[in-house]
Design an enzyme around this catalytic site. Structure first.
Site, PDB file in Angstrom:
ATOM      1  N   GLY A 164      13.080   9.597  19.754  1.00  0.00           N
ATOM      2  CA  GLY A 164      14.433   9.113  19.953  1.00  0.00           C
ATOM      3  C   GLY A 164      14.482   7.596  19.973  1.00  0.00           C
ATOM      4  N   GLY A 165      15.244   7.028  20.898  1.00  0.00           N
ATOM      5  CA  GLY A 165      15.397   5.582  20.967  1.00  0.00           C
ATOM      6  C   GLY A 165      14.083   4.861  21.218  1.00  0.00           C
TER       7      GLY A 165
ATOM      8  CD  GLU B  45      -5.802   0.545  -4.098  1.00  0.00           C
ATOM      9  OE1 GLU B  45      -5.465  -0.154  -5.069  1.00  0.00           O
ATOM     10  OE2 GLU B  45      -6.807   0.309  -3.415  1.00  0.00           O
TER      11      GLU B  45
ATOM     12  CB  ILE C  80      -4.229 -11.159  -4.024  1.00  0.00           C
ATOM     13  CG1 ILE C  80      -3.589 -11.297  -5.417  1.00  0.00           C
ATOM     14  CG2 ILE C  80      -5.737 -11.004  -4.104  1.00  0.00           C
ATOM     15  CD1 ILE C  80      -3.705 -10.058  -6.280  1.00  0.00           C
TER      16      ILE C  80
ATOM     17  CG  LEU D  22      -6.123  -4.969 -10.245  1.00  0.00           C
ATOM     18  CD1 LEU D  22      -6.073  -3.460 -10.012  1.00  0.00           C
ATOM     19  CD2 LEU D  22      -7.012  -5.298 -11.426  1.00  0.00           C
ATOM     20  CB  THR D  23      -0.196  -6.754  -8.611  1.00  0.00           C
ATOM     21  OG1 THR D  23      -0.617  -5.408  -8.384  1.00  0.00           O
ATOM     22  CG2 THR D  23       1.319  -6.795  -8.673  1.00  0.00           C
ATOM     23  CD  GLU D  24      -0.524 -11.158 -14.510  1.00  0.00           C
ATOM     24  OE1 GLU D  24      -1.689 -11.280 -14.935  1.00  0.00           O
ATOM     25  OE2 GLU D  24       0.487 -11.423 -15.205  1.00  0.00           O
ATOM     26  N   PRO D  25       3.503 -11.130 -10.805  1.00  0.00           N
ATOM     27  CG  PRO D  25       4.126 -13.306 -10.196  1.00  0.00           C
ATOM     28  CD  PRO D  25       2.988 -12.521 -10.772  1.00  0.00           C
TER      29      PRO D  25
ATOM     30  CB  THR E   6       4.236   3.574  -7.660  1.00  0.00           C
ATOM     31  OG1 THR E   6       4.344   3.999  -9.027  1.00  0.00           O
ATOM     32  CG2 THR E   6       4.345   2.059  -7.596  1.00  0.00           C
TER      33      THR E   6
END
Length: 384
Positions: free
Chosen positions: A341-342, A365, A156, A124-127, A367
């Site tokens: 803690g640390g 899926e 992907i 789905l997603t593109e640059p 934002t």
């Protein structure tokens, strides 16, 4: 109104917990740290039928209910969220083909996808297009009995193993509104012109590859048009994301639960000023808040999953579950780091990995800000 698991669901959860404890947890940190792809765990998930969770039995799948589906993602994510991601994108694709594919497409792909012989993801997603899917630029031009596809997809999951990869394209770039010209093509992994160009480095979510995919004059048969009808791709993709958000919510609860479990153990063992830190009120308040939010999130996830099984529209419910659970994961992983803690900042403990994995749950899926808009539109459209 029953807020408990059925006996069958509880037994299934026990099976998943044993497998995760025996097979996943012992290797997760090392594999994640050394960048080892979990081939043997993927094979085991195939043998367990987990690649066919949502696939009907007639195609060789488990045909799980959606609550059990959520249980799988929660339990695996307690040990290694990245491993669960391999199943997540795959399951989204199988549901997409099951729900919208032609009879021929279901028969061709689902039996192998159910066993893991084939695996998948979703493109789905593109640059230049993430949340705004109508802004994609990948095109598919009809040329005889093939579409010629050009474009780039990114982030992907399972890209190097996807066969087929459902890809959202514009079959009519001039359509107004844009969604009327969008379609999904099932692109086989051996298609000439289909190239996985690079793996993307990530803060967390190690295990599955996240890649950039380039499509350059890739010729895809007309028979691979999902559903056989142009112009319905965006609707198909958005509908598939509803079950995807259930698995994201479940993964988030897995991260949050692991954060709490390790914080409880550490707080009882770690001493300061002559007593376990679990005796300090400040620590008790943190633990109580974490546990309360986790239980609320889990019930919200189960509610959305049950709604999905009813066959009703679940954009509001799955959006609420993913939104709330992902924020709980981020909060609990941070609180766990503070409690440790640390040591929480050290790679010798799992807390830092949980902290790195959690933010993706607020992005994947859809934002969280986009989902707030989805929820608000649902409220304004349908009321409470």
């Amino acid at each position: 109104m029953d807020f408990t698991l059925s006996d069958e669901q509880a037994q299934f959860r026990d099976v998943m917990r044993r497998w995760v404890a025996e097979q996943v947890r012992p290797v997760a940190s090392r594999y994640e740290r050394e960048g080892i792809y979990p081939d043997e765990l993927v094979a085991a998930m195939g043998e367990m039928g987990l690649f066919g969770m949502l696939v009907p039995e007639r195609f060789g799948g488990l045909e799980l209910d959606a609550v059990s589906y959520g249980i799988v993602f929660e339990e695996i994510s307690k040990a290694w969220m990245g491993l669960a991601g391999i199943l997540g994108s795959h399951s989204l694709a199988t549901n997409l083909i099951l729900k919208y594919g032609t009879d021929e497409q279901r028969e061709r792909y689902l039996p192998d996808l159910a066993t893991g012989a084939r695996r998948s993801g979703i493109g789905l997603t593109e640059p230049g297009a993430g949340s705004d899917l109508q802004g994609i630029s990948t095109t598919a031009t009809l040329d005889g009995d093939h579409y010629v596809v050009n474009g780039t997809k990114t982030w992907i999951t399972n890209a190097r193993h996807a066969d087929p990869l459902p890809v959202l394209v514009k079959t009519d770039p001039s359509a107004d509104p844009s969604h009327r010209g969008m379609s999904v093509l099932l692109i086989d992994g051996d298609t000439p012109g289909f190239t996985v160009s690079k793996d993307i480095g990530k803060l967390g979510y190690k295990g599955p590859e996240s890649c950039e995919v380039v499509l350059e004059d890739a010729r895809v048969p007309v028979g691979n048009l999902l559903g056989g009808t142009e112009g319905t791709g965006l609707k198909q993709a958005l509908s598939a994301l509803e079950i995807g958000r259930v698995n994201i919510a479940a993964r988030a609860i897995g991260i949050a639960t692991a954060s709490l479990e390790q914080s409880l153990d550490y707080a009882k063992q770690r001493e300061a000023f002559g007593q376990p830190i679990s005796e300090f009120q400040a620590i008790k308040l943190k633990l109580a808040d974490m546990a309360t939010k986790i239980e609320a999130g889990r019930l919200l996830m189960w509610w959305a999953a049950d709604r999905f099984d009813s066959g009703e529209r679940t954009d509001r419910e799955s959006g609420m579950a993913k939104l709330f659970c992902s924020e709980v994961a981020i909060e609990c992983s941070l609180e766990a780091m503070r409690i440790h803690g640390g040591y929480g900042y050290s790679t010798e403990f799992e807390i830092e990995r949980l902290y790195r994995d959690a933010p993706l749950m607020a992005i994947g899926e859809g934002t969280n800000d986009i989902l707030r808009l989805v929820i608000a539109r649902s409220l304004l459209r349908d009321g409470l």
